[in-house]
Design an enzyme around this catalytic site. Structure first.
Site, PDB file in Angstrom:
ATOM      1  N   ASP A 464      -2.672   5.958   3.785  1.00  0.00           N
ATOM      2  CA  ASP A 464      -3.214   6.787   3.297  1.00  0.00           C
ATOM      3  C   ASP A 464      -4.038   7.529   2.361  1.00  0.00           C
ATOM      4  O   ASP A 464      -3.001   7.486   0.834  1.00  0.00           O
ATOM      5  CB  ASP A 464      -2.623   7.716   4.753  1.00  0.00           C
ATOM      6  CG  ASP A 464      -2.980   7.775   5.844  1.00  0.00           C
ATOM      7  OD1 ASP A 464      -3.548   6.463   6.216  1.00  0.00           O
ATOM      8  OD2 ASP A 464      -2.062   7.969   7.446  1.00  0.00           O
ATOM      9  N   ASP A 770      -2.179   6.650  14.993  1.00  0.00           N
ATOM     10  CA  ASP A 770      -2.011   5.357  13.945  1.00  0.00           C
ATOM     11  C   ASP A 770      -0.791   4.369  14.262  1.00  0.00           C
ATOM     12  O   ASP A 770      -0.412   3.304  13.602  1.00  0.00           O
ATOM     13  CB  ASP A 770      -1.031   6.151  12.491  1.00  0.00           C
ATOM     14  CG  ASP A 770      -2.447   6.985  11.895  1.00  0.00           C
ATOM     15  OD1 ASP A 770      -3.311   5.777  11.111  1.00  0.00           O
ATOM     16  OD2 ASP A 770      -2.585   7.885  11.537  1.00  0.00           O
TER      17      ASP A 770
END
Length: 1065
Positions: A464, A770
């Site tokens: 990320d 996620d």
């Protein structure tokens, strides 16, 4: 060997292994000296079956409740007298005396029956949620009072929010388990018989020496083993405690604060948002769009809608969408989750692939050991019979003969002790426990053991951006309101910023900031203003305060009717307000280009709402790109008048909004990230950025971090997901940045990297969505600060400081673990092979075993417990990140290791054989004690060969094995203890260990023979070895020459095929 291990022990995966695979390898491990110890750190499958049964029963209960509600709605209550009886009992409910004495009007069992039983009728009888709150002496707005004595009363009446955990067994339990070693038990019987016969034959104390020597050796092995195992269990307990640290936000005494879930008590008001775990059983007080995933508790994958009509929240479930306030009613072991977790905690972690594979190695060598032990015993007994036949005394047997037979048996048993390397799989556990403890200090919390191993093989990291590559300290630094772009850096400039904006635009902007948010501005227990929420929300709220806004005044000025929380799929959030003048107003904010695309109007420089023409649209679009190219995160804020007709059940409009403005949020790159990315590249690990941000922002940050190179590609999620399979196969290796990605895009990317390109993939994640990608990846890395509980639950490692550099540290530790275990396996297999061949060949050729039971037990401890301590706990070095990662299909016992093992084994065998055949002449030994002194020299030389080979094993390929040795205090301590104890055994414990004190010349000779292992090792490391490719050739070469050697020296002659079958079976 490797193909046998893969076929029989390769079914266990780093994660999500099948129950069948876990059971199969256990059945294959039948050569086990101590099952209690060998299988201590493996999953308890029976407890897992119990947990599954609890989940099934929970699901059945919910189904029954559902049908009960249907029956209630179909048939009138008066037709069901059974229910009338229940209702009469409930309406006549009287709280127990101790409950009322403490100031409450409802007991824990009644609360449990309401929530766990989803009993709406009982809830209504008690006055609904407000009535329960009153009976619990709490307020749904202010929470419970924080006085310690009142909190303690609640804990006494309702219990604490902890489930029953298995206590760490005491030290003496580990001693008792170590005594369960079958071979040690047999040796203990031998020692007892030896004591008995020896005392009868030679009297006390002379006749007891041999037996007492074995007893002392057994006790030493047992206590050293128990100490090592006890320390490991304490380390795992500490790590387990760290895993369960979860904080929740509650309101107490009108103040919002974070507390540990273990401090929750009935009556607490808990604030839950998307991704949170429900920390206790409770009742819904207030919230919006709340979806609860109950699969962890019931196995049911369909999420449940929770609202005022279905207000029941169960501990352990997850918030899939929405947010709410919850009244805690039941805690700890009174909840179904508490009972489930108590069972699951006994289920343990899955064993790691390396543990299973080394169990396979131990089984193979164990079979060989049993064969050699049996043959050795047979040959020694046959030698005794032959001697007695020669002497003509085969019909008369004395106590000495019985003692000699017993000694032969003890030697055979001890060969099994040395040959079955129980320490191999346990070395993995030791190394993992050591590494996990150290990694916790380095801000990485390992949730699954196998992740430590797998991380060392990682070839790709999908990271990320926000909070991992950047600091997550966000500030609004630029804004475009009413078409004007202005800097926002201090309160003074902000006041001038406001002066150029029409009042209407400022009012609507503040209304949007303070109402359309998942954050809050609260007063904490120190009476200071605190901003709660994600860093993005906090940056916007801080901007609102700088504009002169009042959070509480704005919230009270209008009524919140509907909330659609932000999630990474929609990339926007929205609310509907009922405004004071009448009518409804919707506010939307999110990804700039997505929200802007939903606008058809804009507020101009005069504060008027005008159509969004092409010029205005292009100006706003250029502003977004300009902000993004400066590495700013951009958000668009918009609103829409809905008139007086709006229902809370209606979805928010997707078009027709008026653009309020664009804000640019600065999130600086973390210090050290660029260097960490460079380290990954040098280690053969490719780094990809996967983010939901604008592509220009992502590219700017990626270049700053060193991720995006000239050869790399940056792509947007919507473009990526439209590609065909063939296009993806060509495209994915070049992708370095994926912007505006959805969780599905990340999942597809990870899946292709793993399956098509066969890479070992580590993925970072922080949001609820996620979870699929974290689950799919070889190593899931959740963020400890920004991560939701759902993400953490799906992850293998939690990065406590959300820092990319910590991920690199985890990779370094992973490589260190893998190599440390390889070092120990190389060292132990060398000792195994030499000890087996020496005792076997000596028994066959001379009729005697040069190493006695006591000596072999000491060697076993050097190579097993002490060897594992020394080699499996080496800290990582920077050099580890300069080599390529271990491939997914590479053999664990590599050709480099076989080269070192075979070379060292041959040298040590030659040394022992030379001493046995030429030792007396070499050391000028004669006299009645010459055999005893020679055997002592052989024993001493053999031990020092292991001491110097232990130093050699610190490096598998490098010649310089001393680098950093003194910094590893455990290694130095183990080596020192080994040498000191060896001196004591030889010089002072001769009567017990069958040794004789040596002269200085003999000591120097023994040490020199051991030291020669080091130049031999250096010479071996200069022999080039072809990775893993020639494994079969190397095995065949070794076996062919071993066969020629055995045939050429006239003892037991085996064809090459037989040896091959023995070695590989």
């Amino acid at each position: 060997m490797e193909s046998y291990l893969n076929d029989n022990f390769g079914g266990v995966k780093p994660k999500n292994s099948s129950e069948e695979a876990l059971q199969r390898w256990r059945k294959l491990c039948w050569v086990v000296k101590n099952p209690k110890r060998r299988f201590r750190f493996t999953a308890n499958l029976s407890k897992r079956f119990e947990a599954q049964a609890i989940r099934r029963s929970n699901q059945v209960i919910l189904v029954l409740i559902f049908f009960n509600e249907i029956l209630d709605s179909v048939f009138p209550l008066i037709l069901r007298p059974g229910n009338t009886k229940v209702n009469c009992l409930s309406s006549d409910y009287i709280a127990p005396e101790e409950v009322t004495a403490a100031g409450f009007q409802i007991c824990a069992d009644e609360l449990g029956s309401i929530v766990e039983g989803h009993d709406l009728k009982k809830l209504k009888i008690h006055g609904g949620v407000q009535g329960i709150a009153e009976k619990l002496s709490t307020s749904t707005t202010d929470g419970i009072p924080m006085a310690d004595d009142l909190l303690n009363k609640r804990k006494e009446i309702y219990g604490i929010n902890k489930f029953t955990e298995t206590k760490v067994p005491g030290f003496w339990v580990f001693v008792w388990e170590a005594l369960h070693d079958m071979t040690l038990m047999i040796l203990a019987v031998c020692a007892f018989v030896s004591l008995l016969v020896g005392i009868i034959m030679e009297g006390w104390p002379k006749g007891a020496h041999d037996g007492l020597g074995i007893v002392a050796s057994i006790l030493l092995v047992v206590f050293v083993t128990a100490i090592s195992d006890y320390r490991q269990s304490l380390q795992f307990k500490d790590l387990d405690r760290e895993k369960k640290k979860i904080t929740v936000q509650v309101t107490r005494d009108r103040q919002r604060q974070k507390i540990s879930i273990y401090d929750l008590v009935p009556g607490d008001i808990v604030h839950l948002s998307i991704g949170d775990q429900v920390p206790a059983d409770g009742l819904f007080v207030l919230g919006f769009s709340l979806l609860i995933n109950e699969s962890s508790l019931t196995g049911e994958s369909e999420p449940a809608h929770v609202n005022s009509e279905n207000p029941f929240l169960l501990s352990g479930t997850k918030v899939q969408d929405g947010s709410c306030k919850m009244l805690v009613t039941t805690v700890g072991m009174r909840t179904q989750w508490g009972k489930l977790m108590a069972t699951l905690s006994e289920g343990g972690d899955d064993e790691t692939p390396l543990q299973v594979k080394l169990n396979g190695v131990a089984t193979i060598i164990g079979k060989l050991g049993l064969f050699f032990a049996a043959v050795t015993f047979a040959v020694l007994v046959q030698g005794l019979f032959s001697r007695k036949l020669k002497e003509g005394s085969h019909w008369s047997w004395s106590g000495d003969d019985a003692l000699e037979m017993l000694e032969f048996f003890a030697v055979a048993v001890t060969i099994v002790v040395v040959a079955v390397p129980e320490g191999l799989p346990l070395a993995v556990t030791l190394s993992l426990a050591f590494a996990m403890k150290k990694m916790m200090h380095d801000k990485a919390l390992v949730r699954h053991l196998a992740a430590c191993e797998t991380m060392g093989s990682a070839t790709s990291i999908c990271s990320d951006k926000t909070g991992t590559l950047t600091t997550n300290s966000m500030t609004v630094v630029k804004a475009c309101i009413c078409g004007k772009i202005k800097e926002v850096s201090s309160s003074e400039e902000t006041s001038s910023f406001c002066s150029g904006i029409p009042d209407f635009a400022v009012r609507i902007l503040l209304q949007s900031i303070f109402n359309n948010t998942g954050g809050e501005i609260v007063t904490n227990k120190d009476n200071k203003t605190e901003i709660l929420g994600t860093p993005t929300e906090a940056a916007l709220l801080k901007f609102g305060l700088l504009l002169g806004g009042d959070f509480q005044a704005e919230r009270q000025a209008s009524k919140l009717v509907k909330v659609e929380p932000f999630n990474s799929a929609k990339k926007r959030m929205g609310v509907v307000l009922e405004i004071p003048g009448g009518g409804f107003r919707a506010h939307s904010k999110g990804a700039s280009e997505i929200v802007l695309a939903s606008c058809d109007k804009v507020i101009d420089s005069n504060g008027d709402v005008v159509p969004l023409n092409e010029a205005s649209f292009n100006h706003l679009k250029d502003t977004i790109e300009r902000f993004a190219s400066e590495a700013l995160r951009t958000l668009c804020l918009a609103y829409m008048e809905l008139g007086s007709e709006f229902s809370a059940e209606s979805p928010l409009p997707s078009k027709g909004y008026t653009c309020i403005g664009i804000v640019g949020i600065k999130d600086p790159v973390r210090p050290g990230v660029k260097e960490s990315v460079a380290i990954c590249r040098s280690a053969g690990i490719s780094v990809r950025m996967v983010t939901g941000d604008n592509i220009n922002t992502a590219k700017a940050i990626a270049r700053e971090c060193g991720i995006l190179t000239d050869e790399g590609i940056a792509i947007e999620g919507p473009v990526f997901r439209e590609k065909s399979e063939e296009e993806l196969q060509k495209l994915i290796p070049k992708i370095q940045v994926m912007a505006r990605s959805s969780p599905l895009d990340k999942h597809i990317l990870v899946k292709h990297l793993r399956t098509t390109l066969e890479e070992v993939v580590a993925v970072t994640g922080d949001g609820t969505n996620d979870a699929p990608a974290l689950h799919e990846a070889d190593i899931g890395l959740a963020m400890g600060i920004a991560g939701t509980e759902v993400a953490k639950e799906s992850a293998d490692v939690i990065i406590m400081d959300d820092n990319f550099s910590t991920i690199v540290t985890v990779g370094k530790w992973g490589r260190s673990i893998y190599i440390n275990i390889q070092k120990f396996v190389q060292f132990q297999l060398t000792v195994n092979i030499v000890a087996l061949i020496v005792n076997f060949s000596s028994a066959c050729l001379t009729g005697n075993a040069p190493l006695t039971a006591v000596q072999l037990l000491w060697v076993n401890m050097i190579m097993d417990t002490l060897g594992a301590l020394a080699l499996a706990t080496e800290p990582p070095t920077d050099d580890l990140m300069k080599r390529s990662p271990v491939g997914r299909k590479e053999n664990f016992i590599s050709n480099v290791m076989w080269r070192n093992i075979i070379g060292q084994s041959l040298y040590q065998f030659v040394v022992i054989w030379f001493l046995q055949t030429r030792g007396k002449a070499f050391f000028h030994l004669d006299g009645p004690d010459s055999d005893l002194i020679l055997n002592t020299i052989i024993f001493n030389s053999f031990v020092f060969c292991q001491v110097f080979n232990e130093i050699n094993s610190r490096e598998l390929e490098k010649i310089n094995v001393f680098k950093g040795m003194l910094r590893n205090h455990v290694f130095v301590a183990v080596l020192t203890c080994t040498v000191v104890f060896q001196i004591i055994i030889v010089q002072f414990l001769g009567t017990f260990a069958n040794t004789s004190p040596l002269t200085m010349q003999q000591w120097i000779g023994s040490i020199l023979l051991g030291f020669l292992c080091m130049p031999i090792a250096a010479a071996l490391k200069m022999i080039p070895v072809d990775g893993n490719g020639n494994q079969g050739k190397l095995d065949r070469y070794f076996l062919t020459h071993l066969s020629k050697f055995t045939q050429g020296h006239g003892f037991l002659s085996f064809p090459n095929s037989t040896l091959t079958a023995l070695f590989l079976s």
